[in-house]
Design a protein around this motif. Structure first.
Motif, PDB file in Angstrom:
ATOM      1  N   ILE A  84       0.817  -1.215   0.000  1.00 40.85           N
ATOM      2  CA  ILE A  84       0.000   0.000   0.000  1.00 40.85           C
ATOM      3  C   ILE A  84       0.851   1.265   0.000  1.00 40.85           C
ATOM      4  N   SER A 126      -7.746  -3.161  -4.951  1.00 47.57           N
ATOM      5  CA  SER A 126      -7.588  -4.118  -3.854  1.00 47.57           C
ATOM      6  C   SER A 126      -7.956  -5.518  -4.316  1.00 47.57           C
ATOM      7  N   LEU A 183      -2.352  -5.385  -2.768  1.00 44.54           N
ATOM      8  CA  LEU A 183      -2.870  -4.126  -3.298  1.00 44.54           C
ATOM      9  C   LEU A 183      -2.071  -3.752  -4.537  1.00 44.54           C
ATOM     10  N   ARG A 229      -6.737   1.347   5.562  1.00 43.28           N
ATOM     11  CA  ARG A 229      -5.943   0.132   5.347  1.00 43.28           C
ATOM     12  C   ARG A 229      -4.521   0.310   5.890  1.00 43.28           C
TER      13      ARG A 229
END
Length: 396
Positions: free
Chosen positions: A200, A221, A226, A289
């Motif tokens: 991420i 996602s 990711l 997240r």
């Protein structure tokens, strides 16, 4: 396991606090006398009412009683300690306060990079957002130098390949496979400094660099990972920033997911193409997240104060209604783990109210709430005893 250990520790605290009244008075007397002599004896570090060190130190002041001449020195030192304590508290929470202001904006107005910097401030309070932007600007210049000057001559796929090549080979960004759960992997300042991170944060860096060369991108996602992709018509290509900016077609991602799944032979994972309709980064979900990763790491390390601070970030960022009640539970139990009894009681009572409405309250919370109330009551008794002894000594 962690919550069970936390409950055990608090139970021990209750047992210790449940000694005789005479013992309380002896301890209280020792604390009062030590304050007069300018000794700490742990008073400033006490956790009466679950307040911070700075608040607790103020609560132990003498309210202007007459003192001996050398008490002026103690007063000066105490004032310095208070100032230092509040400065430390202010610095530690600077990022959270800035983050709250950012989250007060509409979804479209939120600056994801700035918000990521504010999250990183939980660990490094003196981060300068402008410095982070300038660092990314310098990196993007390396990419810009290898693209056609006329933006109309930049073909999307060729531009993406250039970004990925520079990202991996010249800027040397790489996924941190060896130490995936290092807290620094979730902090944007450390990711730029060390050129490594988790999916991420590396996606965030990649998207920021791409935006600076006029390529708009969004996050994608998938289970356990990711990716990101360019927002361009007829381009079903995904970028894996964690794996050196690899370009993947959707069919390749489906094959990877299938090979890592428990599906029977002949079955295949199929990705819903509706994500191709996404034109903007889901900002609060993206930031949640990052925060979720940090909270999980701190909980596994049993670093409850850090987990608490990150959870406070999540409370102002969470975009999911389904997470609201679980977050209240986590917040309350972390207050409890950190000995912040007043905050624990207020939050767990609110959680139980919400949980009962959702029909998913649990006994562990009720036990922790009861223990926090008992400890708080005993601590109030100690402070009351200290105040009485203080008055008696003043009369003497």
């Amino acid at each position: 396991r962690i919550m069970a250990r936390t409950h055990s520790l608090a139970t021990q605290q209750v047992a210790v606090a449940s000694t005789s009244t005479a013992t309380h008075r002896q301890r209280a007397c020792a604390r009062v006398r030590s304050c007069r002599r300018g000794l700490s004896l742990g008073v400033r570090r006490a956790s009466f009412f679950g307040r911070s060190d700075a608040e607790q130190w103020l609560a132990n002041g003498d309210d202007g009683d007459s003192r001996e001449a050398d008490d002026d020195i103690v007063t000066t030192n105490a004032t310095l300690d208070v100032n230092e304590a509040f400065a430390a508290v202010s610095a530690a929470r600077r990022g959270l306060e800035l983050f709250k202001l950012e989250m007060d904006k509409g979804e479209e107005e939120i600056d994801v990079l700035a918000a990521a910097c504010f999250i990183a401030m939980h660990r490094t309070p003196d981060i300068n957002v402008d410095d982070i932007r300038e660092e990314l600007d310098r990196m993007s210049e390396v990419i810009e130098a290898q693209l056609p000057t006329n933006t109309e001559e930049r073909f999307p796929l060729r531009t993406i390949k250039t970004i990925s090549r520079v990202f991996a080979q010249e800027l040397n960004f790489v996924g941190n496979i060896e130490d995936y759960y290092d807290v620094r992997n979730s902090c944007i300042d450390e990711v730029l400094k060390r050129r490594t991170g988790i999916p991420i944060t590396l996606c965030l860096v990649y998207m920021e660099l791409a935006a600076r060369v006029c390529v708009k991108m969004v996050d994608v996602s998938i289970p356990g990972h990711l990716l990101c992709r360019p927002v361009a018509d007829d381009m079903e290509v995904l970028i894996d920033a964690f794996n050196q900016g690899d370009l993947l077609f959707i069919e390749q991602v489906e094959d990877i997911l299938t090979s890592n799944s428990m599906l029977s032979e002949g079955q295949k994972v199929q990705i819903d193409r509706s994500f191709l309709e996404q034109r903007e980064v889901r900002k609060k979900a993206f930031l949640t997240r990052i925060l979720g990763n940090l909270k999980s790491i701190y909980m596994s390390l049993e670093d409850f104060p850090s987990a608490l601070l990150v959870t406070e970030y999540m409370m102002v960022c969470n975009p999911y209604e389904s997470l609201e009640v679980p977050l209240f539970r986590t917040l309350g139990m972390l207050y409890y783990s950190c000995g912040r009894w007043v905050d624990a009681i207020e939050t767990l009572e609110l959680y139980l109210l919400k949980a009962e409405l959702a029909e998913n309250a649990d006994d562990e919370v009720r036990l922790s709430l009861d223990a926090a109330r008992r400890v708080l009551t005993l601590e109030k008794d100690v402070l009351s005893t200290m105040a009485q002894l203080n008055e008696e000594e003043s009369d003497d």
